[in-house]
Design a protein around this motif. Sequence first.
Motif, short mmCIF file in Angstrom:
data_model
loop_
_atom_site.label_atom_id
_atom_site.label_comp_id
_atom_site.label_asym_id
_atom_site.label_seq_id
_atom_site.Cartn_x
_atom_site.Cartn_y
_atom_site.Cartn_z
N GLY A 281 0.75 -1.25 0.00
CA GLY A 281 0.00 0.00 0.00
C GLY A 281 0.78 1.28 0.00
N SER A 282 2.08 1.26 -0.28
CA SER A 282 2.86 2.50 -0.26
C SER A 282 2.60 3.33 -1.51
CB SER A 282 4.35 2.18 -0.16
OG SER A 282 4.62 1.50 1.04
N LYS A 283 2.49 4.65 -1.32
CA LYS A 283 2.37 5.58 -2.43
C LYS A 283 3.62 6.46 -2.55
CE LYS A 283 -1.80 4.22 -3.35
NZ LYS A 283 -2.05 3.40 -4.55
N THR A 284 4.31 6.63 -1.43
CA THR A 284 5.53 7.44 -1.42
C THR A 284 6.64 6.64 -0.75
OG1 THR A 284 4.26 9.50 -1.31
CG2 THR A 284 6.59 9.59 -0.66
N ILE A 285 7.79 6.57 -1.41
CA ILE A 285 8.94 5.85 -0.87
C ILE A 285 10.14 6.79 -0.91
CG2 ILE A 285 10.45 3.83 -1.10
CD1 ILE A 285 8.20 2.43 -2.61
N THR A 286 10.89 6.84 0.20
CA THR A 286 12.06 7.70 0.29
C THR A 286 13.29 6.86 0.60
OG1 THR A 286 10.69 9.51 1.16
CG2 THR A 286 13.09 9.70 1.43
N ILE A 287 14.35 7.06 -0.24
CA ILE A 287 15.61 6.35 -0.03
C ILE A 287 16.63 7.36 0.50
CG2 ILE A 287 17.46 5.01 -1.10
CD1 ILE A 287 15.49 4.07 -3.18
N LYS A 288 17.22 7.04 1.68
CA LYS A 288 18.18 7.94 2.31
C LYS A 288 19.52 7.21 2.48
CE LYS A 288 14.56 10.16 5.09
NZ LYS A 288 14.10 10.49 6.47
N THR A 289 20.61 8.00 2.37
CA THR A 289 21.93 7.45 2.65
C THR A 289 22.65 8.34 3.65
OG1 THR A 289 23.05 8.66 0.88
CG2 THR A 289 22.08 6.52 0.31
N ARG A 290 23.48 7.72 4.48
CA ARG A 290 24.29 8.47 5.43
C ARG A 290 25.38 7.53 5.95
NH1 ARG A 290 19.33 8.09 7.43
NH2 ARG A 290 18.98 10.32 7.17
N ILE A 291 26.36 8.12 6.61
CA ILE A 291 27.42 7.34 7.25
C ILE A 291 27.15 7.29 8.74
CG2 ILE A 291 29.89 7.14 7.71
CD1 ILE A 291 29.22 6.62 4.83
N ILE A 292 27.05 6.07 9.29
CA ILE A 292 26.78 5.88 10.72
C ILE A 292 27.84 4.95 11.29
CG2 ILE A 292 25.15 5.07 12.45
CD1 ILE A 292 22.90 5.68 10.52
N GLU A 293 28.71 5.49 12.12
CA GLU A 293 29.74 4.69 12.80
C GLU A 293 30.52 3.84 11.81
OE1 GLU A 293 27.84 2.48 15.85
OE2 GLU A 293 27.32 4.24 17.06
N ASN A 294 31.10 4.51 10.82
CA ASN A 294 31.93 3.85 9.80
C ASN A 294 31.17 2.80 8.99
OD1 ASN A 294 34.24 5.35 10.54
ND2 ASN A 294 34.69 3.90 12.19
N GLN A 295 29.86 2.96 8.91
CA GLN A 295 29.04 2.07 8.08
C GLN A 295 28.18 2.91 7.15
OE1 GLN A 295 27.17 -0.39 11.25
NE2 GLN A 295 28.08 -2.14 10.19
N PHE A 296 28.01 2.39 5.94
CA PHE A 296 27.19 3.07 4.94
C PHE A 296 25.74 2.63 5.15
CE2 PHE A 296 25.30 3.77 0.76
CZ PHE A 296 25.75 5.06 0.48
N SER A 297 24.90 3.60 5.52
CA SER A 297 23.50 3.30 5.85
C SER A 297 22.60 3.66 4.67
CB SER A 297 23.07 4.08 7.10
OG SER A 297 21.67 3.97 7.30
N ILE A 298 21.76 2.71 4.27
CA ILE A 298 20.75 2.92 3.23
C ILE A 298 19.40 2.61 3.85
CG2 ILE A 298 19.96 2.28 0.93
CD1 ILE A 298 22.82 1.09 0.51
N SER A 299 18.57 3.63 4.00
CA SER A 299 17.24 3.42 4.58
C SER A 299 16.18 3.62 3.51
CB SER A 299 16.99 4.37 5.76
OG SER A 299 17.00 5.72 5.32
N ILE A 300 15.20 2.74 3.50
CA ILE A 300 14.08 2.79 2.55
C ILE A 300 12.81 2.93 3.37
CG2 ILE A 300 12.86 1.57 0.72
CD1 ILE A 300 15.47 0.09 0.12
N GLU A 301 12.23 4.13 3.32
CA GLU A 301 11.08 4.45 4.15
C GLU A 301 9.83 4.59 3.28
OE1 GLU A 301 9.74 7.99 7.30
OE2 GLU A 301 11.79 7.87 6.53
N ASP A 302 8.72 3.94 3.72
CA ASP A 302 7.48 4.01 2.93
C ASP A 302 6.33 4.44 3.84
OD1 ASP A 302 5.94 1.68 4.06
OD2 ASP A 302 7.65 0.54 3.30
N ASP A 303 5.19 4.71 3.21
CA ASP A 303 3.99 5.13 3.93
C ASP A 303 2.89 4.09 3.81
OD1 ASP A 303 3.48 5.45 1.25
OD2 ASP A 303 2.53 7.42 1.44
N GLY A 304 3.26 2.83 3.78
CA GLY A 304 2.30 1.75 3.63
C GLY A 304 1.52 1.46 4.90
N ILE A 305 0.94 0.26 4.94
CA ILE A 305 0.05 -0.09 6.05
C ILE A 305 0.82 -0.43 7.32
CG2 ILE A 305 -1.74 -0.94 4.50
CD1 ILE A 305 -0.83 -3.76 5.07
#
Length: 473
Positions: A385-409
């Motif tokens: 049920g997601s209509k909007t998805i956001t992909i974010k990147t950042r560096i967290i404690e010497n690790q490459f973080s990729i977060s995929i956030e949605d607005d689903g159920i």
Amino acid sequence: MKNKINLFNPRHPRHPRAIKTMKQRINLLIAFSVVALIVLSTVQCYLVKTTYDYKVAQFHTEIKNEIAQISNNYSDIDSVLVAKKEALYKSLSENYLQGKNSKIDIKNSIVKNEFSALLTQKIQRKFERELPNLKIDFAIVLNKYILYKNSKKADTIFCEKPFISNKLYGNLASLNNAFLVRNYVGTTNGTFENQDYSLLTEDSMYVSVIDWEMIILRRMTFILILSLLSILTLITLFVIAIKALIKQKKVSDVKTDFINNITHELKTPLATLGISTKILEQKNIRENDENFNAIVNTISRQNNRLQNLIDQVMANSLAENEIELQKEKIETEDFLLSIVNDFKITFPKINLKTDFQTQKTILVLDKFHLTTAFLNVLENAVKYGSKTITIKTRIIENQFSISIEDDGIGIEKNKQSLLFDKFYRVQQGNLHNTKGLGLGLYYVDQIVKAHQGSVKVVSDLGKGTEFTILLKV
């Protein structure tokens, strides 16, 4: 000819009726195990209680024997006091025979005798000297005081059950928690008006050992430890067995769901292939090149779909340590943008946004497997049920973080830990478009682990879900 398996046969183990029967058997087995555990624990507690009662009786017997030897009579404690007591009894008896004292007067005079405190101290000191390991309180109470005359019947001046109010010596305030050590019967002979008489007295000694319960428990330490270990072992085995049964039941349910899902996934291309084959049998279709090519293309697409389904099942049967990665140095942000662009073409109605807080990050990755993994997460968001998805990147404690956030159920808290299990599919929402094999997120987890990374999920029901993938820089 091979026998065909009918999934709708009631005798088939995957049929709903067979599944219900299996669940009933598991529930019955769990109930029987609970009853057996309760019975065994009850028997164990009964044995401990029986042993405790035996130890108490044994302890009381030991104390009785030891104290009886110490205070068999009062003459070995202080013969002078004993002589005074006998003289008091004789004097009271003769005064009674003369009519000078009543029965109540005799009782009060005996109970309130002048040498009570001194004799109590002497007996207490003897206990402390002879039994230094025990702290003892005691009381000696008068039970009977009877006069016998040759020419008359016995005259019972005093005869009662043991009461603390009839205490002669001792420091006990109550007989409730004390136990009887011994009864002492004494006789005194005399002559009054040329007639012989006899006095019979009976007193009882009661003792209370301070902290006797702790003494019993110390004696039972070994038995209590063994009993406790036995009960804990039974409970541990029971918990392990129940967990195994629940896990077996869960695996059975997952396999059933997987069979149902893959059956659904296979039906569509097979049905399309069957219809296309029948259409090709028509002469007018074969003579029309355009229609013929369209049908052939349909058959080719459905054949590819079947092959992809089979490949997906085969690929996801591997553990992370069995996956062969073809790693190469890539610029991670550009790699993610290429996935985003392809996904937008496939799902043009989805609002896919990026928020990259990193630039030109070089990582050693397997592009093929990670592309499939990221697409699985994105497609999973669309399914739920997601209509909007956001992909974010950042560096967290010497690790490459990729977060995929949605607005689903969203996903319920108690289901989030199961998301990466093989064949598991979230059933909430009852959405028709959530058909699948339950392998997508399992594949994501295996691929990320093969890259020595980790993946976690945070979700609130009705508010969407966020998957975070951490890779080594």
